[in-house]
Design an enzyme around this catalytic site. Sequence first.
Site, PDB file in Angstrom:
ATOM      1  N   HIS A 129       9.332  -3.656   3.218  1.00  0.00           N
ATOM      2  CA  HIS A 129       9.100  -3.801   1.774  1.00  0.00           C
ATOM      3  C   HIS A 129      10.424  -3.913   1.022  1.00  0.00           C
ATOM      4  CE1 HIS A 129       5.624  -1.165   3.170  1.00  0.00           C
ATOM      5  NE2 HIS A 129       5.003  -2.237   2.721  1.00  0.00           N
ATOM      6  N   MET A 186       0.847  -1.199   0.000  1.00  0.00           N
ATOM      7  CA  MET A 186       0.000   0.000   0.000  1.00  0.00           C
ATOM      8  C   MET A 186       0.880   1.246   0.000  1.00  0.00           C
ATOM      9  SD  MET A 186      -3.474  -0.911   2.009  1.00  0.00           S
ATOM     10  CE  MET A 186      -2.883  -0.593   3.678  1.00  0.00           C
TER      11      MET A 186
END
Lengths: 287, 287
Positions: free
Chosen positions: B37, B30
């Site tokens: 990430h 998101m």
Amino acid sequence: MIIAKKITETREKIASAKQLGKAVVLIPTMGFLHEGHQSMVKIARNQDPNHKKIYIVMSIFVNPLQFGPNEDYEKYPRDLARDSGLAEQAGVDLLFAPSVAEMYPDGKSLTAVQVSQITEVLCGASRQGHFQGVATVVTKLFNIIQPDEAYFGLKDYQQVAVIKQMTKDLNSPVKIVAFPTVRESDGLAKSSRNAYLSSEDRRQAPVLFRSLQEAEARIIEGETCTEVVREEIRQRISSESNGKIDYVEIRKADNLAAVDSIDCPVVIALAVRFGTTRLIDNIVVEV
Amino acid sequence: MIIAKKITETREKIASAKQLGKAVVLIPTMGFLHEGHQSMVKIARNQDPNHKKIYIVMSIFVNPLQFGPNEDYEKYPRDLARDSGLAEQAGVDLLFAPSVAEMYPDGKSLTAVQVSQITEVLCGASRQGHFQGVATVVTKLFNIIQPDEAYFGLKDYQQVAVIKQMTKDLNSPVKIVAFPTVRESDGLAKSSRNAYLSSEDRRQAPVLFRSLQEAEARIIEGETCTEVVREEIRQRISSESNGKIDYVEIRKADNLAAVDSIDCPVVIALAVRFGTTRLIDNIVVEV
């Protein structure tokens, strides 16, 4: 023609076909093949009679998820020997005929694909959970076969609409191609379930398509009131057969929304029981 | 690195990469990227530093479907300029950053993917509809990107379980790879939502992981009663912070089923609010 009962083998064969640059066409069925199924195979095969460019996969799976508890899952006709002959003859490359355990190894699926709104009318209203079962198994078949195109017959008009909606909403890379209903010479839509009909019911059943054709003619003549047209269909079916009407409905052809006045393309769809056999049919009228 | 906002362009670029024989890895996020990430990107990139064999796609999409009406959809942090710098630096090949209109052209999706049972506990119990939104958007992303593998972080332990269940049930051809939670030096799990925390809440928040580690130690010492372990975690969080506990639960690590006595691998999962910020964390304990 290869007959594969396992997902792994099916994936391997399809990967090999793709490696050769072939496009994959999937024709999902519940078996007990009739000319409606065969005609779809032949249309694909005629584009590539030498099996060089198109790899035609037919699935045969009577999906328990799409049958209600009081429906005909157990007695649905099954004959893989006969089907595999017909499939090969029509030009299928791979027949995928998995067991229930192969498709649902845990006995059920915790995951379901649900399409709202267009599943809540017509057959969806009388067959609770049916289209959830259809959408879920078609998603599984798409993931197993990964076809470029999938062929569906328009006899199941709502099914085609549901699959198209699902494919669009989920960005599925599969192109959905819909084929006209194939009929017996007296107009009865070809269906595996016709095999259930008694000879008397079989004699009466063509009233369904006759009533749809009459309704089409009435609309083309200028009738715009859905209630008038529906009532005429109901009257004809009731007076010319012992069929028990489940529904007769007129809805927008594209999204199955209700219409009062017929001023856009519509689908007239019906479901009628002859004995314990539920037959469906429909006609699209462009105005 | 390519930044693609359109599905069509994304599909074209990925098709070209596949034509070159590259494997496609998808890392759905998101956005508001953090080291959690980035570490997943780097693990993939390190296997193929010259961009010859692996095509790394990162998606950035704050999916409205997975936020409840009183949740933080509007204020969820967004910064595409910053994210694209971090993604490129980590080794992403294509950043897919669609608009809401690109993903939901009709403003909503009539089709939903629902996973039952394992979505009804933990975060699924307090966030109605959350996992349906997750399963639906991940299905869309899988259909758009058609990756060979998809990477997910284990900070969202239940999300990984849901995606694995869905992938299995729907025969998705995507391999799900789960990565350990990346933490700050004081143990706080990296999360885009940490940006919301006040400095005082940020100081207190590491109690979550401390309490999980303490619980792990207690179980390894021999404690088998879930109620005892849960109570100790709750006590520690309450006494060492202003965090308001949403849940602290101990469940089977594989299927999130309830356990009374800890005699199998379990996950201890918790959700705690600091102000309006809801943080989650978990630890798996093998016994």
